[in-house]
Design a protein around this motif. Structure first.
Motif, mmCIF file in Angstrom:
data_model
loop_
_atom_site.group_PDB
_atom_site.id
_atom_site.type_symbol
_atom_site.label_atom_id
_atom_site.label_comp_id
_atom_site.label_asym_id
_atom_site.label_seq_id
_atom_site.Cartn_x
_atom_site.Cartn_y
_atom_site.Cartn_z
ATOM 1 N N ASN A 170 -54.124 4.918 19.999
ATOM 2 C CA ASN A 170 -54.047 3.705 19.197
ATOM 3 C C ASN A 170 -52.738 3.717 18.407
ATOM 4 O O ASN A 170 -52.701 4.136 17.244
ATOM 5 N N ILE A 171 -51.660 3.281 19.033
ATOM 6 C CA ILE A 171 -50.347 3.247 18.398
ATOM 7 C C ILE A 171 -50.127 1.850 17.850
ATOM 8 O O ILE A 171 -50.197 0.866 18.580
ATOM 9 N N LEU A 172 -49.870 1.787 16.557
ATOM 10 C CA LEU A 172 -49.676 0.517 15.873
ATOM 11 C C LEU A 172 -48.195 0.274 15.616
ATOM 12 O O LEU A 172 -47.397 1.205 15.585
ATOM 13 N N CYS A 173 -47.861 -0.974 15.421
ATOM 14 C CA CYS A 173 -46.486 -1.346 15.135
ATOM 15 C C CYS A 173 -46.504 -2.430 14.063
ATOM 16 O O CYS A 173 -47.288 -3.373 14.142
ATOM 17 N N SER A 174 -45.664 -2.265 13.066
ATOM 18 C CA SER A 174 -45.526 -3.299 12.042
ATOM 19 C C SER A 174 -44.045 -3.542 11.791
ATOM 20 O O SER A 174 -43.207 -2.705 12.127
ATOM 21 N N ALA A 175 -43.736 -4.673 11.204
ATOM 22 C CA ALA A 175 -42.344 -5.046 10.961
ATOM 23 C C ALA A 175 -41.971 -4.791 9.510
ATOM 24 O O ALA A 175 -42.751 -5.035 8.596
ATOM 25 N N LYS A 176 -40.763 -4.281 9.328
ATOM 26 C CA LYS A 176 -40.209 -4.114 7.990
ATOM 27 C C LYS A 176 -39.501 -5.398 7.599
ATOM 28 O O LYS A 176 -38.943 -6.090 8.435
ATOM 29 N N ARG A 177 -39.485 -5.706 6.339
ATOM 30 C CA ARG A 177 -38.785 -6.898 5.858
ATOM 31 C C ARG A 177 -37.397 -6.516 5.351
ATOM 32 O O ARG A 177 -37.184 -5.416 4.869
ATOM 33 N N ALA A 182 -46.402 1.935 25.680
ATOM 34 C CA ALA A 182 -47.355 1.282 26.591
ATOM 35 C C ALA A 182 -48.122 2.324 27.404
ATOM 36 O O ALA A 182 -49.339 2.204 27.589
ATOM 37 N N ASP A 183 -47.426 3.350 27.879
ATOM 38 C CA ASP A 183 -48.092 4.431 28.626
ATOM 39 C C ASP A 183 -49.130 5.134 27.755
ATOM 40 O O ASP A 183 -50.249 5.412 28.207
ATOM 41 N N LEU A 184 -48.747 5.438 26.522
ATOM 42 C CA LEU A 184 -49.665 6.139 25.617
ATOM 43 C C LEU A 184 -50.865 5.273 25.252
ATOM 44 O O LEU A 184 -51.993 5.769 25.189
ATOM 45 N N ARG A 185 -50.630 3.997 25.053
ATOM 46 C CA ARG A 185 -51.752 3.081 24.782
ATOM 47 C C ARG A 185 -52.695 3.012 25.975
ATOM 48 O O ARG A 185 -53.916 2.958 25.802
ATOM 49 N N ALA A 186 -52.140 3.018 27.176
ATOM 50 C CA ALA A 186 -52.971 2.990 28.388
ATOM 51 C C ALA A 186 -53.822 4.255 28.502
ATOM 52 O O ALA A 186 -54.891 4.227 29.107
ATOM 53 N N ARG A 187 -53.360 5.335 27.901
ATOM 54 C CA ARG A 187 -54.111 6.596 27.896
ATOM 55 C C ARG A 187 -55.123 6.662 26.754
ATOM 56 O O ARG A 187 -55.787 7.671 26.566
ATOM 57 N N GLY A 188 -55.185 5.595 25.954
ATOM 58 C CA GLY A 188 -56.188 5.535 24.900
ATOM 59 C C GLY A 188 -55.697 5.811 23.491
ATOM 60 O O GLY A 188 -56.487 5.798 22.549
ATOM 61 N N MET A 190 -42.011 19.313 28.579
ATOM 62 C CA MET A 190 -42.709 18.308 27.806
ATOM 63 C C MET A 190 -42.217 16.930 28.263
ATOM 64 O O MET A 190 -41.020 16.687 28.343
ATOM 65 N N SER A 191 -43.136 16.050 28.539
ATOM 66 C CA SER A 191 -42.783 14.708 29.014
ATOM 67 C C SER A 191 -42.295 13.833 27.862
ATOM 68 O O SER A 191 -42.472 14.164 26.685
ATOM 69 N N GLN A 192 -41.691 12.700 28.187
ATOM 70 C CA GLN A 192 -41.249 11.759 27.162
ATOM 71 C C GLN A 192 -42.431 11.275 26.333
ATOM 72 O O GLN A 192 -42.331 11.148 25.108
ATOM 73 N N CYS A 193 -43.549 11.003 26.979
ATOM 74 C CA CYS A 193 -44.750 10.577 26.247
ATOM 75 C C CYS A 193 -45.194 11.652 25.267
ATOM 76 O O CYS A 193 -45.551 11.345 24.121
ATOM 77 N N ASP A 194 -45.171 12.898 25.685
ATOM 78 C CA ASP A 194 -45.556 14.002 24.807
ATOM 79 C C ASP A 194 -44.630 14.091 23.605
ATOM 80 O O ASP A 194 -45.073 14.332 22.485
ATOM 81 N N ARG A 195 -43.323 13.894 23.836
ATOM 82 C CA ARG A 195 -42.358 13.967 22.734
ATOM 83 C C ARG A 195 -42.557 12.816 21.749
ATOM 84 O O ARG A 195 -42.479 13.023 20.536
#
Length: 64
Positions: free
Chosen positions: A44-51, A36-42, A1-6
């Motif tokens: 939709n990975i989101l990121c938000s900041a915790k306060r 970035a690799d996963l986003r390039a593959r389509g 299993m690749s790092q992206c898969d994990r």
């Protein structure tokens, strides 16, 4: 299993995860590159900041 898969397997529960948690569960230390690799593959990975977080590595939450 690749790092992206994990990384995708961790995010596959559609819950937010900290960088530290993803590193521990996916066994990768290059999370930004894998996201970035996963986003390039389509994925939709989101990121938000915790306060109120003192550790930078626990500031961001990644999720699908």
């Amino acid at each position: 299993m690749s790092q992206c898969d994990r990384v995708l397997a961790v995010l596959g529960d559609y819950q937010p995860h900290t960088i530290t948690e993803i590193h521990a569960r996916a066994g990768t230390m290059r999370l930004n590159s894998r996201v970035a690799d996963l986003r390039a593959r389509g994925h939709n990975i989101l990121c938000s900041a915790k306060r109120g977080v003192k550790k930078l590595r626990d500031l961001a939450l990644y999720f699908l």
